[in-house]
Design a protein around this motif. Structure first.
Motif, PDB file in Angstrom:
ATOM      1  N   ARG A   1       0.826  -1.198   0.000  1.00 58.49           N
ATOM      2  CA  ARG A   1       0.000   0.000   0.000  1.00 58.49           C
ATOM      3  C   ARG A   1       0.863   1.252   0.000  1.00 58.49           C
ATOM      4  NH1 ARG A   1      -2.244   1.286   5.558  1.00 58.49           N
ATOM      5  NH2 ARG A   1      -0.554   0.742   6.939  1.00 58.49           N
TER       6      ARG A   1
ATOM      7  N   TYR B   1       3.822   7.521   6.877  1.00 55.82           N
ATOM      8  CA  TYR B   1       3.653   6.832   5.598  1.00 55.82           C
ATOM      9  C   TYR B   1       3.052   5.450   5.861  1.00 55.82           C
ATOM     10  CZ  TYR B   1       4.500   5.250   0.885  1.00 55.82           C
ATOM     11  OH  TYR B   1       4.317   4.805  -0.403  1.00 55.82           O
ATOM     12  N   PRO B   2       2.157   4.932   5.049  1.00 54.05           N
ATOM     13  CA  PRO B   2       1.564   5.483   3.820  1.00 54.05           C
ATOM     14  C   PRO B   2       0.429   6.480   4.089  1.00 54.05           C
ATOM     15  CG  PRO B   2       0.858   3.219   4.118  1.00 54.05           C
ATOM     16  CD  PRO B   2       1.784   3.527   5.240  1.00 54.05           C
TER      17      PRO B   2
ATOM     18  N   GLU C   1       6.290   2.548  -1.667  1.00 54.02           N
ATOM     19  CA  GLU C   1       5.181   1.725  -1.169  1.00 54.02           C
ATOM     20  C   GLU C   1       5.635   0.925   0.042  1.00 54.02           C
ATOM     21  OE1 GLU C   1       4.047  -0.981  -4.278  1.00 54.02           O
ATOM     22  OE2 GLU C   1       5.794  -2.239  -3.941  1.00 54.02           O
TER      23      GLU C   1
ATOM     24  N   SER D   1       1.436   5.394  -1.919  1.00 47.77           N
ATOM     25  CA  SER D   1       1.789   5.985  -3.214  1.00 47.77           C
ATOM     26  C   SER D   1       3.055   6.816  -3.015  1.00 47.77           C
ATOM     27  CB  SER D   1       0.634   6.858  -3.706  1.00 47.77           C
ATOM     28  OG  SER D   1       0.272   7.775  -2.691  1.00 47.77           O
ATOM     29  N   PRO D   2       3.817   7.034  -4.093  1.00 55.81           N
ATOM     30  CA  PRO D   2       5.102   7.763  -3.942  1.00 55.81           C
ATOM     31  C   PRO D   2       4.913   9.124  -3.279  1.00 55.81           C
ATOM     32  CG  PRO D   2       4.943   6.771  -6.108  1.00 55.81           C
ATOM     33  CD  PRO D   2       3.607   6.580  -5.467  1.00 55.81           C
ATOM     34  N   ARG D   3       5.765   9.357  -2.290  1.00 53.85           N
ATOM     35  CA  ARG D   3       5.696  10.624  -1.568  1.00 53.85           C
ATOM     36  C   ARG D   3       7.092  10.986  -1.054  1.00 53.85           C
ATOM     37  NH1 ARG D   3       2.439  10.732   3.812  1.00 53.85           N
ATOM     38  NH2 ARG D   3       0.865   9.694   2.557  1.00 53.85           N
TER      39      ARG D   3
END
Lengths: 93, 173
Positions: free
Chosen positions: B67, B89-90, B170, B69-71
Protein backbone atom coordinates in the motif's frame (compact mmCIF):
# COMPACT_ATOMS: atom_id res chain seq x y z
CA UNK A 1 -38.42 -46.61 28.57
CA UNK A 2 -39.93 -43.26 27.56
CA UNK A 3 -38.55 -39.75 28.14
CA UNK A 4 -40.10 -37.53 30.79
CA UNK A 5 -40.37 -37.34 34.56
CA UNK A 6 -40.04 -40.50 36.62
CA UNK A 7 -43.23 -41.93 38.19
CA UNK A 8 -42.54 -40.13 41.46
CA UNK A 9 -41.88 -36.89 39.49
CA UNK A 10 -38.57 -36.22 41.24
CA UNK A 11 -36.09 -36.61 38.46
CA UNK A 12 -35.92 -36.62 34.71
CA UNK A 13 -35.81 -40.01 33.10
CA UNK A 14 -33.89 -40.02 29.84
CA UNK A 15 -34.19 -43.12 27.69
CA UNK A 16 -31.06 -45.23 27.80
CA UNK A 17 -29.33 -46.10 24.58
CA UNK A 18 -31.14 -49.08 23.20
CA UNK A 19 -29.40 -52.28 22.28
CA UNK A 20 -29.68 -51.26 18.62
CA UNK A 21 -27.73 -48.01 19.24
CA UNK A 22 -24.82 -49.77 20.87
CA UNK A 23 -21.95 -50.74 18.59
CA UNK A 24 -21.75 -54.39 17.63
CA UNK A 25 -18.91 -56.35 19.30
CA UNK A 26 -15.55 -55.29 17.92
CA UNK A 27 -16.83 -51.97 16.65
CA UNK A 28 -16.33 -50.22 19.95
CA UNK A 29 -12.54 -50.39 19.74
CA UNK A 30 -12.72 -49.19 16.14
CA UNK A 31 -14.80 -46.19 17.20
CA UNK A 32 -12.44 -45.34 20.03
CA UNK A 33 -9.45 -45.63 17.71
CA UNK A 34 -11.10 -43.40 15.10
CA UNK A 35 -11.95 -40.87 17.78
CA UNK A 36 -8.40 -40.78 19.16
CA UNK A 37 -6.92 -40.49 15.66
CA UNK A 38 -9.49 -37.83 14.75
CA UNK A 39 -8.59 -35.70 17.76
CA UNK A 40 -4.91 -35.95 16.81
CA UNK A 41 -5.79 -34.82 13.28
CA UNK A 42 -7.74 -31.89 14.74
CA UNK A 43 -4.63 -30.77 16.60
CA UNK A 44 -2.68 -30.90 13.33
CA UNK A 45 -5.39 -28.88 11.57
CA UNK A 46 -5.26 -26.26 14.31
CA UNK A 47 -1.50 -26.06 13.83
CA UNK A 48 -1.97 -25.69 10.05
CA UNK A 49 -4.40 -22.84 10.65
CA UNK A 50 -1.94 -20.98 12.88
CA UNK A 51 0.85 -21.42 10.31
CA UNK A 52 -1.52 -20.17 7.59
CA UNK A 53 -2.38 -17.09 9.65
CA UNK A 54 1.30 -16.45 10.31
CA UNK A 55 2.11 -16.68 6.58
CA UNK A 56 -0.83 -14.47 5.64
CA UNK A 57 0.14 -11.76 8.10
CA UNK A 58 3.76 -11.93 6.94
CA UNK A 59 2.61 -11.23 3.36
CA UNK A 60 3.29 -14.76 2.09
CA UNK A 61 -0.40 -15.48 1.54
CA UNK A 62 0.24 -17.19 -1.79
CA UNK A 63 1.93 -20.08 0.02
CA UNK A 64 -1.13 -20.81 2.17
CA UNK A 65 -2.94 -22.92 -0.43
CA UNK A 66 -0.77 -25.97 0.32
CA UNK A 67 -1.82 -25.81 3.96
CA UNK A 68 -5.48 -25.49 2.91
CA UNK A 69 -5.12 -28.63 0.76
CA UNK A 70 -3.63 -30.53 3.73
CA UNK A 71 -6.40 -29.36 6.04
CA UNK A 72 -9.01 -30.29 3.41
CA UNK A 73 -7.57 -33.81 3.13
CA UNK A 74 -7.93 -34.28 6.89
CA UNK A 75 -11.53 -33.06 6.71
CA UNK A 76 -12.42 -35.38 3.83
CA UNK A 77 -10.73 -38.24 5.69
CA UNK A 78 -12.94 -37.48 8.69
CA UNK A 79 -16.07 -37.49 6.54
CA UNK A 80 -15.12 -40.84 5.04
CA UNK A 81 -14.41 -42.26 8.52
CA UNK A 82 -17.83 -41.13 9.79
CA UNK A 83 -19.52 -42.62 6.73
CA UNK A 84 -17.71 -45.93 7.12
CA UNK A 85 -18.43 -46.16 10.84
CA UNK A 86 -22.09 -45.23 10.46
CA UNK A 87 -22.72 -48.27 8.28
CA UNK A 88 -24.21 -50.99 10.40
CA UNK A 89 -22.62 -54.33 9.58
CA UNK A 90 -24.89 -57.36 9.39
CA UNK A 91 -24.35 -59.59 12.36
CA UNK A 92 -23.20 -63.00 11.25
CA UNK A 93 -22.33 -61.80 7.76
CA UNK B 1 -28.97 -49.92 70.53
CA UNK B 2 -31.54 -51.12 68.02
CA UNK B 3 -32.61 -47.54 67.29
CA UNK B 4 -29.01 -46.51 66.66
CA UNK B 5 -28.57 -49.36 64.18
CA UNK B 6 -31.72 -48.36 62.42
CA UNK B 7 -30.50 -44.77 62.14
CA UNK B 8 -27.14 -45.97 60.80
CA UNK B 9 -28.87 -48.15 58.25
CA UNK B 10 -31.04 -45.24 57.21
CA UNK B 11 -28.10 -42.84 56.67
CA UNK B 12 -26.85 -44.14 53.30
CA UNK B 13 -30.37 -43.95 52.03
CA UNK B 14 -30.56 -40.32 53.22
CA UNK B 15 -27.34 -39.55 51.43
CA UNK B 16 -28.73 -41.14 48.30
CA UNK B 17 -31.86 -39.02 48.57
CA UNK B 18 -29.84 -35.84 49.03
CA UNK B 19 -27.76 -36.75 46.00
CA UNK B 20 -30.93 -37.24 43.98
CA UNK B 21 -32.21 -33.79 44.92
CA UNK B 22 -28.85 -32.18 44.02
CA UNK B 23 -28.56 -34.00 40.72
CA UNK B 24 -32.04 -34.89 39.54
CA UNK B 25 -31.09 -36.91 36.50
CA UNK B 26 -31.24 -40.57 35.79
CA UNK B 27 -27.94 -42.48 35.69
CA UNK B 28 -29.02 -44.10 32.46
CA UNK B 29 -28.86 -40.73 30.73
CA UNK B 30 -25.08 -41.16 30.67
CA UNK B 31 -25.44 -44.01 28.24
CA UNK B 32 -27.01 -41.66 25.65
CA UNK B 33 -23.71 -39.78 25.12
CA UNK B 34 -22.23 -41.74 22.27
CA UNK B 35 -18.79 -41.82 20.76
CA UNK B 36 -20.39 -41.55 17.35
CA UNK B 37 -21.82 -38.14 18.30
CA UNK B 38 -18.40 -37.04 19.53
CA UNK B 39 -16.83 -38.23 16.28
CA UNK B 40 -19.40 -36.24 14.28
CA UNK B 41 -18.65 -33.16 16.37
CA UNK B 42 -14.93 -33.65 15.71
CA UNK B 43 -15.62 -33.79 11.96
CA UNK B 44 -17.68 -30.59 12.13
CA UNK B 45 -14.80 -28.90 13.99
CA UNK B 46 -12.42 -30.23 11.37
CA UNK B 47 -14.62 -28.65 8.68
CA UNK B 48 -14.54 -25.31 10.48
CA UNK B 49 -10.72 -25.41 10.74
CA UNK B 50 -10.48 -26.30 7.04
CA UNK B 51 -12.82 -23.41 6.18
CA UNK B 52 -10.60 -21.01 8.13
CA UNK B 53 -7.44 -22.19 6.36
CA UNK B 54 -9.19 -22.02 2.98
CA UNK B 55 -10.40 -18.49 3.69
CA UNK B 56 -6.84 -17.38 4.52
CA UNK B 57 -5.63 -19.04 1.34
CA UNK B 58 -8.20 -17.17 -0.77
CA UNK B 59 -7.46 -13.88 0.97
CA UNK B 60 -3.74 -14.45 0.45
CA UNK B 61 -4.27 -14.89 -3.30
CA UNK B 62 -6.62 -11.97 -3.72
CA UNK B 63 -5.32 -9.45 -1.25
CA UNK B 64 -2.39 -7.35 -2.37
CA UNK B 65 -1.08 -6.04 0.90
CA UNK B 66 1.26 -3.49 -0.62
CA UNK B 67 0.00 0.00 0.00
CA UNK B 68 0.93 3.63 -0.37
CA UNK B 69 1.79 5.98 -3.21
CA UNK B 70 5.10 7.76 -3.94
CA UNK B 71 5.70 10.62 -1.57
CA UNK B 72 8.77 12.72 -0.72
CA UNK B 73 10.21 12.33 2.78
CA UNK B 74 10.90 15.83 4.05
CA UNK B 75 14.36 16.28 5.61
CA UNK B 76 15.66 12.90 4.45
CA UNK B 77 18.55 14.35 2.45
CA UNK B 78 19.99 16.04 5.55
CA UNK B 79 19.85 12.90 7.70
CA UNK B 80 23.34 12.06 8.97
CA UNK B 81 24.64 8.47 8.94
CA UNK B 82 23.66 6.47 12.00
CA UNK B 83 20.57 8.57 12.69
CA UNK B 84 16.82 8.03 12.30
CA UNK B 85 14.02 10.19 10.99
CA UNK B 86 10.39 9.53 11.86
CA UNK B 87 7.77 10.33 9.25
CA UNK B 88 4.20 9.43 8.31
CA UNK B 89 3.65 6.83 5.60
CA UNK B 90 1.56 5.48 3.82
CA UNK B 91 -1.32 7.33 5.55
CA UNK B 92 -1.33 10.37 7.77
CA UNK B 93 -1.93 8.14 10.80
CA UNK B 94 0.80 5.61 9.96
CA UNK B 95 4.18 6.08 11.60
CA UNK B 96 7.34 5.07 9.79
CA UNK B 97 11.04 5.31 10.46
CA UNK B 98 13.82 6.13 8.02
CA UNK B 99 17.35 5.03 8.91
CA UNK B 100 20.62 6.12 7.39
CA UNK B 101 22.86 3.15 8.13
CA UNK B 102 26.59 3.43 7.56
CA UNK B 103 27.66 1.15 4.74
CA UNK B 104 24.05 0.30 3.78
CA UNK B 105 22.43 3.67 3.14
CA UNK B 106 18.78 4.51 3.57
CA UNK B 107 16.22 1.96 4.70
CA UNK B 108 12.69 2.59 5.95
CA UNK B 109 10.19 0.52 7.90
CA UNK B 110 6.75 0.86 9.36
CA UNK B 111 7.01 1.71 13.03
CA UNK B 112 4.26 -0.75 13.89
CA UNK B 113 5.69 -3.73 15.78
CA UNK B 114 4.62 -7.05 14.28
CA UNK B 115 3.90 -8.42 17.75
CA UNK B 116 1.19 -6.13 19.17
CA UNK B 117 1.52 -2.97 17.06
CA UNK B 118 3.43 -0.81 19.56
CA UNK B 119 5.70 1.84 18.06
CA UNK B 120 9.21 0.69 17.27
CA UNK B 121 12.01 3.23 17.53
CA UNK B 122 15.70 3.36 16.70
CA UNK B 123 18.31 3.24 19.44
CA UNK B 124 21.34 4.81 17.79
CA UNK B 125 23.91 3.96 20.49
CA UNK B 126 23.18 0.22 20.14
CA UNK B 127 22.28 0.32 16.47
CA UNK B 128 18.98 -1.55 16.84
CA UNK B 129 15.28 -1.05 16.37
CA UNK B 130 13.48 -1.77 19.60
CA UNK B 131 9.90 -2.13 20.71
CA UNK B 132 9.62 -0.90 24.31
CA UNK B 133 6.36 -2.75 25.07
CA UNK B 134 7.82 -6.26 25.24
CA UNK B 135 11.51 -5.70 24.51
CA UNK B 136 11.24 -6.82 20.91
CA UNK B 137 14.30 -6.08 18.79
CA UNK B 138 14.75 -5.88 15.04
CA UNK B 139 17.78 -5.81 12.79
CA UNK B 140 17.89 -2.30 11.27
CA UNK B 141 19.47 -3.62 8.06
CA UNK B 142 16.79 -6.18 7.24
CA UNK B 143 13.89 -5.51 9.61
CA UNK B 144 14.01 -9.15 10.77
CA UNK B 145 13.25 -9.80 14.46
CA UNK B 146 16.35 -10.59 16.52
CA UNK B 147 14.96 -10.79 20.08
CA UNK B 148 11.73 -10.75 22.06
CA UNK B 149 8.27 -11.92 21.06
CA UNK B 150 7.99 -10.58 17.45
CA UNK B 151 8.14 -13.39 14.88
CA UNK B 152 7.75 -11.46 11.63
CA UNK B 153 9.90 -8.77 10.04
CA UNK B 154 8.81 -5.15 10.05
CA UNK B 155 6.89 -4.02 6.96
CA UNK B 156 9.46 -2.47 4.65
CA UNK B 157 9.01 0.77 2.77
CA UNK B 158 10.57 0.91 -0.68
CA UNK B 159 12.66 4.03 -1.26
CA UNK B 160 13.77 5.82 -4.39
CA UNK B 161 16.00 8.85 -5.06
CA UNK B 162 14.32 11.33 -7.39
CA UNK B 163 16.13 14.55 -8.23
CA UNK B 164 17.97 14.89 -4.96
CA UNK B 165 14.91 14.00 -2.89
CA UNK B 166 14.17 10.69 -1.22
CA UNK B 167 10.74 9.24 -1.97
CA UNK B 168 8.80 6.53 -0.15
CA UNK B 169 7.24 4.42 -2.91
CA UNK B 170 5.18 1.72 -1.17
CA UNK B 171 4.93 -0.35 1.98
CA UNK B 172 5.04 -4.13 1.71
CA UNK B 173 4.77 -6.70 4.53
Amino acid sequence: MSAGPSPDGRYVRVPAASRRDRPVPGREALLLGALAFGLMMLAIQLWLLTVALELYLAGDGERVWGLAVGSGCVFVGGLIAVWLLSRRPRIGA
Amino acid sequence: MTEARERAAARPHDRDERWRSDFPYDWEADASVSRRDLLRLAVITSGALFAGTLLLSLLGRRDDRRRGSPRAIPGAAALPAGEALYFKYPGEDDQAVLLNIEGTGFVAYSQKCTHLSCSVYYRAEKGELICPCHDGKFDPRTGEPTAGPPQRRLPRITLEQRGGELFAIEEAP
